[in-house]
Design an enzyme around this catalytic site. Structure first.
Site, short mmCIF file in Angstrom:
data_model
loop_
_atom_site.label_atom_id
_atom_site.label_comp_id
_atom_site.label_asym_id
_atom_site.label_seq_id
_atom_site.Cartn_x
_atom_site.Cartn_y
_atom_site.Cartn_z
N LYS A 84 0.85 -1.20 0.00
CA LYS A 84 0.00 0.00 0.00
C LYS A 84 0.88 1.25 0.00
O LYS A 84 1.57 1.54 0.98
CB LYS A 84 -0.90 0.03 1.25
CG LYS A 84 -1.99 1.09 1.12
CD LYS A 84 -2.66 1.43 2.41
CE LYS A 84 -1.99 2.56 3.15
NZ LYS A 84 -1.92 3.84 2.41
N GLU A 123 11.04 1.73 9.66
CA GLU A 123 11.88 2.88 9.37
C GLU A 123 11.03 4.12 9.63
O GLU A 123 10.13 4.44 8.83
CB GLU A 123 12.40 2.82 7.94
CG GLU A 123 13.34 1.62 7.75
CD GLU A 123 13.81 1.40 6.33
OE1 GLU A 123 14.54 0.41 6.10
OE2 GLU A 123 13.44 2.18 5.43
N CYS A 157 13.52 11.73 5.42
CA CYS A 157 13.68 11.34 6.82
C CYS A 157 15.08 11.62 7.33
O CYS A 157 15.30 11.75 8.52
CB CYS A 157 13.35 9.86 6.97
SG CYS A 157 14.35 8.84 5.87
N GLU A 163 10.05 16.37 15.20
CA GLU A 163 10.23 16.32 13.75
C GLU A 163 9.21 17.23 13.07
O GLU A 163 8.01 17.14 13.33
CB GLU A 163 10.02 14.88 13.24
CG GLU A 163 10.24 14.76 11.75
CD GLU A 163 9.94 13.36 11.20
OE1 GLU A 163 8.84 12.83 11.48
OE2 GLU A 163 10.80 12.80 10.51
P1 NAD Z 1 2.53 8.12 7.90
O1 NAD Z 1 2.97 7.27 9.03
O2 NAD Z 1 1.47 9.12 8.15
O3 NAD Z 1 2.00 7.22 6.70
C1 NAD Z 1 2.83 6.21 6.12
C2 NAD Z 1 1.95 5.11 5.58
O4 NAD Z 1 1.27 4.49 6.66
C3 NAD Z 1 0.88 5.58 4.61
O5 NAD Z 1 0.78 4.65 3.57
C4 NAD Z 1 -0.37 5.58 5.48
O6 NAD Z 1 -1.57 5.39 4.75
C5 NAD Z 1 -0.11 4.38 6.37
N1 NAD Z 1 -0.83 4.38 7.65
C6 NAD Z 1 -1.21 5.44 8.40
N2 NAD Z 1 -1.84 5.02 9.52
C7 NAD Z 1 -1.85 3.66 9.49
C8 NAD Z 1 -2.32 2.65 10.37
N3 NAD Z 1 -2.93 2.95 11.52
N4 NAD Z 1 -2.13 1.37 10.02
C9 NAD Z 1 -1.49 1.04 8.87
N5 NAD Z 1 -1.03 1.95 7.99
C10 NAD Z 1 -1.19 3.26 8.30
O7 NAD Z 1 3.86 8.80 7.35
P2 NAD Z 1 3.97 9.89 6.18
O8 NAD Z 1 3.45 11.18 6.66
O9 NAD Z 1 3.45 9.29 4.91
O10 NAD Z 1 5.56 9.97 6.00
C11 NAD Z 1 6.37 10.87 6.67
C12 NAD Z 1 7.06 10.17 7.85
O11 NAD Z 1 7.83 9.07 7.38
C13 NAD Z 1 8.06 11.06 8.57
O12 NAD Z 1 7.93 10.87 9.95
C14 NAD Z 1 9.41 10.55 8.09
O13 NAD Z 1 10.48 10.81 8.96
C15 NAD Z 1 9.13 9.10 7.97
N6 NAD Z 1 10.09 8.45 7.07
C16 NAD Z 1 11.04 7.63 7.60
C17 NAD Z 1 11.99 7.04 6.77
C18 NAD Z 1 13.07 6.15 7.32
O14 NAD Z 1 13.73 5.49 6.52
N7 NAD Z 1 13.28 6.09 8.61
C19 NAD Z 1 11.94 7.27 5.39
C20 NAD Z 1 10.96 8.12 4.90
C21 NAD Z 1 10.03 8.70 5.74
#
Ligand code: NAD
Length: 496
Positions: A187, A263, A297, A399
Site C-alpha cells: 500500500k 523505518e 527522513c 520532527e
Molecule cells: P505516515 O505514518 O502518516 O504514513 C505512512 C503510511 O502508513 C501511509 O501509507 C499511510 O496510509 C499508512 N498508515 C497510516 N496510519 C496507518 C495505520 N494505523 N495502520 C497502517 N497503515 C497506516 O507517514 P507519512 O506522513 O506518509 O511519512 C512521513 C514520515 O515518514 C516522517 O515521519 C518521516 O520521517 C518518515 N520516514 C522515515 C523514513 C526512514 O527510513 N526512517 C523514510 C521516509 C520517511
C-alpha cells in the site's frame, strides 16, 4: 526532456488496485491533489476490507504454489525484468513522481526513479551471490556434525510506505521481499499513489505471475493500511512512516506476533567543527536541510556549529538558502518544490509560528512565498533558518519534516555529542570536520543508525539502514534485508 514537457505527460486519471494480476476498481474513491497548484490529478480507488482480503489471499496462494518454489536464478531474472520495465518507462515514472509530489524534475530523474530501478537490480544480484553460515560441530561422545543455514521465504509480506520518496521507498521494500521469495501486498501513501500504479502496470506488462505483487490503494487508520496489518495471513509487515504510525502498527500485529521492520521519523543533527572545509560544510548542510523541501527522513533539522565559525556559517547558509529557487518543478532551474499537501503545510506553518513564540530569531524565511501564478494555490513554504532556541524547545526536539533548520553554537566535542544524543530519535547524523580521527571518534558515540562524515545521503544499498529509539528498529539493506525477509533454518547433519 525539458522540465515543462513533464507537465504534458498523460498519467492515469483513475488509479485502481492491482490484485491477482488484474486492475480492479472500488465503489469509493478519493482525489489525488497536486501540491503544485491544488488541482485534481486523479481519482484513487479506496480499497474495501474485502479487497484487502482478496489481495492477501492471492498473495498467499501464489507464494505457496508458484513464487516460493522458483529457483533463485528465476526470481532474480524476474527482478531484472521489473527493473528493465521501469527503465523503459523512465519518463512516465518521472512525470508521475513530479506530479504527485512537486519535486524538481532533476531529483526525480537522478534519485527517485534511478533508485527504484537500482532497488530491483541490487536485490536480484544479492540473491544470486548470497552465501550462508556453516559450522562444524563435535560432541563429547565423538559425534561429528555439520550445520548450515537455509533461508526460506516468510510467506506474504505487507508493505506500507510514505509519500516523501514514493517509488524509492516503495521499491526499497517490495524488491527485497520479492527477491527472497515472498509475495507482496503493498500500500503506497494515499498522497502519492501514481508511481506505484505505474509499477503495477509494469508487473502486468512483463507477465509477472498473478498474485506475486498486489497493490492496494487507500488510507491508513481504519482503512486499507490498518486492515492489512490486522490480516491473519500476513506474515510480516515492513513499514516506513511516522513513529506514531509505527506504534499503532506494532499494536495491531502484537496478537499475531508478526515480524515487523520499522523505518520511522527523525530529528537529525549536523555537526560542523571549526576545522571543517567551510564551503563543503555549508553546501552539505544546505542539501541536508533543504533537499526535497526538507521532506527526507534523513534531513538535518538541528545544526550545531562550533562557536568560532558560528556567525560566519549562519551568514553563508542564509545567503545560499535565499538563492534557492522555490517554485513549480515545471520551471527551469527550480531547486525547491512544495510540501506534499496543504494539510502538511499547515503543520509546518504551525511550527513556524511556534518557533517565534519559543523565542527564535528567524534568520530567513518563516512564511509562504507569493508567486502571482497558479502556484499560489499550491503547498509551498519558504526555506527557513532559525537561531536562538534552547535545546529543549519543541521546534528543536520534534520532527517538522519541512525545509527548516535551527542552528546553535557549541564549544566542545563532548558537549556536542551529548546534545546530539539528547533526542527521542536516532536515525541519522552528519559530522563535518577535517580531523578524521575526531570524525571517527564522534561517529562511534552518536546514537543513530547512520553517521556520515563529510557527506550526506550517500547510500550503498548493501549497507544496513535503519534507526534507533523512536526512529525504528531492524535494519534493511544487503544481507540485513535477507535476514528480515526470510526465515533462517539451521540444518544439523551427522557426518561421523
Ligand atoms: P505516515 O505514518 O502518516 O504514513 C505512512 C503510511 O502508513 C501511509 O501509507 C499511510 O496510509 C499508512 N498508515 C497510516 N496510519 C496507518 C495505520 N494505523 N495502520 C497502517 N497503515 C497506516 O507517514 P507519512 O506522513 O506518509 O511519512 C512521513 C514520515 O515518514 C516522517 O515521519 C518521516 O520521517 C518518515 N520516514 C522515515 C523514513 C526512514 O527510513 N526512517 C523514510 C521516509 C520517511
Amino acid at each position: 526532456m525539458s522540465p515543462n514537457a513533464y507537465a504534458q505527460a498523460a498519467l492515469p486519471k483513475r488509479l485502481q488496485h492491482f490484485v491477482d494480476g488484474q486492475f480492479i476498481d472500488s465503489a469509493d474513491s478519493f482525489p489525488n491533489i497536486s501540491p503544485i497548484d491544488g488541482s485534481e490529478l486523479s481519482q484513487v480507488a479506496e480499497a474495501s476490507k474485502d479487497q484487502v482480503d482478496a489481495a492477501v489471499r492471492a498473495a498467499k496462494r501464489t507464494q505457496d504454489g508458484v513464487w516460493g518454489s522458483l529457483k533463485v536464478s528465476e526470481r532474480a531474472d524476474w527482478l531484472y525484468r521489473i527493473a528493465d520495465g521501469i527503465q523503459a518507462r523512465f519518463d512516465d515514472f518521472v512525470a508521475a513522481e513530479v506530479a504527485d509530489t512537486g519535486r524538481p524534475v532533476s531529483q526525480a530523474r537522478s534519485l527517485d526513479i534511478t533508485r527504484g530501478i537500482a532497488n530491483f537490480r541490487t536485490f536480484a544480484d544479492l540473491i544470486r551471490t548470497a552465501n550462508s553460515e556453516f559450522y562444524e560441530t563435535s560432541t563429547a561422545d565423538g559425534g561429528e556434525f555439520i550445520n548450515y543455514v537455509t533461508h526460506k521465504p516468510l510467506g506474504v509480506v505487507g508493505v506500507i510506505s510514505p509519500w516523501n520518496l514514493p517509488l524509492l521507498l516503495f521499491t526499497w521494500k517490495v524488491a527485497p521481499a520479492l527477491a527472497m521469495g515472498n509475495c507482496v501486498v503493498a500500500k503506497p501513501s494515499e498522497e502519492t499513489p501514481t508511481s506505484a500504479t505505474l509499477l503495477a502496470e509494469v508487473m502486468r506488462d512483463i507477465g509477472l505471475p498473478p498474485g506475486v505483487f498486489n497493490l492496494i490503494h487507500g488510507h491508513g487508520g481504519n482503512a486499507a493500511g490498518e486492515w492489512l496489518t490486522q490480516h491473519p495471513d500476513i506474515d510480516a509487515i515492513t513499514f516506513t512512516g511516522e513513529s506514531k504510525t509505527g506504534s499503532a502498527i506494532m499494536k495491531a500485529v502484537a496478537d499475531g506476533v508478526k515480524n515487523v521492520s520499522f523505518e520511522l521519523g527523525g530529528k537529525n543533527a549536523a555537526v560542523v567543527f571549526a576545522d571543517a572545509d567551510f564551503e563543503a560544510a555549508v553546501d552539505g548542510v544546505l542539501s541536508s536541510s533543504f533537499t526535497n523541501a526538507g521532506q527526507v527522513c534523513l534531513c538535518s533539522e538541528r545544526v550545531y556549529v562550533e562557536r568560532p565559525i558560528f556567525d560566519r556559517f549562519v551568514v553563508a547558509l542564509k545567503a545560499k538558502t535565499e538563492a534557492l529557487k522555490v517554485g513549480s518543478p515545471y520551471d527551469e532551474g527550480t531547486t525547491t518544490g512544495p510540501l506534499i499537501s496543504k494539510g502538511h503545510r499547515e503543520k509546518v506553518l504551525s511550527y513556524f509560528r511556534l518557533a517565534v513564540e519559543e523565542g527564535a530569531t528567524v534568520v530567513t524565511g518563516g512564511g509562504v512565498p507569493s508567486f502571482g501564478n497558479v502556484c499560489d494555490d499550491g503547498a509551498f513554504v519558504q526555506p527557513t533558518i532559525w537561531t536562538g532556541l534552547p535545546d529543549t524547545a519543541r521546534c528543536v526536539t520534534e520532527e517538522i519534516f519541512g525545509p527548516v533548520c535551527h542552528i546553535a553554537p557549541f564549544d566542545a566535542e563532548d558537549e556536542v555529542v551529548n546534545r546530539v544524543n539528547d533526542s527521542a530519535y536516532g536515525l541519522a547524523a552528519c559530522v563535518w570536520t577535517s580531523n578524521l580521527t575526531r570524525g571517527h571518534r564522534v561517529a562511534r558515540q552518536i546514537e543513530t543508525g547512520i553517521v556520515w562524515i563529510n557527506a550526506w545521503f550517500v547510500r550503498d544499498l548493501r549497507t544496513p539502514f535503519g534507526g534507533s529509539k523512536l526512529s525504528g528498529f531492524g535494519r534493511e539493506g544487503g544481507r540485513h534485508s535477507m535476514d528480515f525477509y526470510t526465515e533462517a533454518t539451521n540444518v544439523c547433519v551427522r557426518i561421523g
